[in-house]
Scaffold this motif. Structure first.
Motif, PDB file in Angstrom:
ATOM      1  N   ASN A  43       0.733  -1.324   0.201  1.00 44.22           N
ATOM      2  CA  ASN A  43       0.084  -0.095   0.053  1.00 44.22           C
ATOM      3  C   ASN A  43       0.837   1.250  -0.081  1.00 44.22           C
ATOM      4  O   ASN A  43       0.068   2.667  -0.037  1.00 44.22           O
ATOM      5  N   ASP A  44       2.070   1.277   0.027  1.00 43.84           N
ATOM      6  CA  ASP A  44       2.731   2.495   0.430  1.00 43.84           C
ATOM      7  C   ASP A  44       3.521   3.134  -0.824  1.00 43.84           C
ATOM      8  O   ASP A  44       4.166   3.946  -0.693  1.00 43.84           O
ATOM      9  N   PHE A  45       3.437   2.608  -1.940  1.00 49.75           N
ATOM     10  CA  PHE A  45       3.908   2.969  -3.349  1.00 49.75           C
ATOM     11  C   PHE A  45       5.429   3.094  -3.201  1.00 49.75           C
ATOM     12  O   PHE A  45       5.950   3.776  -3.980  1.00 49.75           O
ATOM     13  N   SER A  46       5.948   2.524  -2.526  1.00 51.73           N
ATOM     14  CA  SER A  46       7.375   2.598  -2.409  1.00 51.73           C
ATOM     15  C   SER A  46       8.117   1.537  -3.710  1.00 51.73           C
ATOM     16  O   SER A  46       9.104   1.816  -3.987  1.00 51.73           O
ATOM     17  N   GLN A  47       7.232   0.610  -4.209  1.00 55.51           N
ATOM     18  CA  GLN A  47       7.698  -0.212  -5.093  1.00 55.51           C
ATOM     19  C   GLN A  47       6.326  -0.383  -6.114  1.00 55.51           C
ATOM     20  O   GLN A  47       5.852  -1.269  -6.301  1.00 55.51           O
ATOM     21  N   PRO A  48       6.279   0.906  -6.893  1.00 53.69           N
ATOM     22  CA  PRO A  48       5.253   0.699  -7.893  1.00 53.69           C
ATOM     23  C   PRO A  48       5.484  -0.223  -9.121  1.00 53.69           C
ATOM     24  O   PRO A  48       6.680  -0.195  -9.671  1.00 53.69           O
ATOM     25  N   GLY A  49       4.566  -1.262  -9.581  1.00 56.71           N
ATOM     26  CA  GLY A  49       4.937  -1.776 -10.809  1.00 56.71           C
ATOM     27  C   GLY A  49       4.746  -0.975 -11.929  1.00 56.71           C
ATOM     28  O   GLY A  49       5.150  -1.237 -12.885  1.00 56.71           O
ATOM     29  N   SER A  50       3.617  -0.466 -11.866  1.00 61.79           N
ATOM     30  CA  SER A  50       3.287   0.595 -12.870  1.00 61.79           C
ATOM     31  C   SER A  50       2.409   1.649 -12.624  1.00 61.79           C
ATOM     32  O   SER A  50       1.858   1.653 -11.735  1.00 61.79           O
ATOM     33  N   ILE A  51       2.625   2.760 -13.400  1.00 59.81           N
ATOM     34  CA  ILE A  51       1.570   3.837 -13.039  1.00 59.81           C
ATOM     35  C   ILE A  51       1.401   4.542 -14.637  1.00 59.81           C
ATOM     36  O   ILE A  51       2.148   4.978 -15.331  1.00 59.81           O
ATOM     37  N   ASP A  52       0.163   4.626 -14.995  1.00 63.21           N
ATOM     38  CA  ASP A  52      -0.406   4.822 -16.403  1.00 63.21           C
ATOM     39  C   ASP A  52      -1.363   6.072 -16.130  1.00 63.21           C
ATOM     40  O   ASP A  52      -2.301   5.975 -15.433  1.00 63.21           O
ATOM     41  N   VAL A  53      -1.154   6.880 -17.128  1.00 60.67           N
ATOM     42  CA  VAL A  53      -2.165   7.969 -17.209  1.00 60.67           C
ATOM     43  C   VAL A  53      -2.375   8.176 -18.892  1.00 60.67           C
ATOM     44  O   VAL A  53      -1.735   8.346 -19.446  1.00 60.67           O
TER      45      VAL A  53
END
Length: 178
Positions: A43-53
């Protein structure tokens, strides 16, 4: 750790931009239709796998119909041929509540790497039991680097539209059930 999927809460999110007009004042606009998805390990976004906009270019709104039409035209976004702005996050470096979001931004068919500043608002559970994450994302880019090259000059030599575009995104994401 299993991947956690996040989707946009559109009621609590916005993407705005500012650009100099005649180099003496600033025009503000926004995109009314966009989507953000993310995958993280936890839940902490320290290891994002992907971010798409993805942003619907036709949803541009500067509070002036004539200007919006010009921005959608071939002079600027060419919305008929390039109906989306796309950002693919490649790396998120967040230490505490601030960091940098690296990614590839595509506007009008031109893709360039960009680095945006991120303020991590945190993760909370709302009164309805939904886990939400909030971020403020800011940055500056050159419109001309993305093929938005239309320009005019006044009799006094002032540029009508500035090159630097300041972007601010207030983003709230909702954790999806596994």
């Amino acid at each position: 750790m299993a991947q956690v999927k996040w989707t946009l809460d559109p009621m609590h999110s916005e993407i705005t931009f500012k650009v100099k007009h005649l180099m003496i004042s600033t025009v503000t606009g926004q995109f009314r239709a966009f989507n953000v998805t993310a995958e993280t390990a936890g839940n902490d976004f320290s290891q994002p796998g992907s971010i798409d906009v993805t942003i619907d270019v036709s949803s541009i709104d500067t509070n002036n119909e004539q200007r919006d039409g010009h921005l959608k035209s071939e002079d600027f976004f060419s919305a008929a041929n390039h109906n989306q702005i796309v950002f693919k996050g490649t790396k998120l470096d967040v230490k505490g509540d601030e960091g940098k979001l690296h990614g590839d931004l595509t506007i009008k068919g031109i893709t360039k790497p960009v680095v945006l500043t991120v303020e991590n608002g945190g993760v909370v559970v709302d009164p309805y039991g939904q886990t939400k994450a909030g971020f403020t994302v800011t940055g500056k880019l050159s419109r001309k680097e993305f093929g938005l090259t239309w320009s005019a000059v006044t009799e006094a030599g002032n540029v009508v539209v500035g090159d630097d575009i300041k972007i601010t995104a207030e983003i709230q994401l909702v954790k999806q059930a596994a």
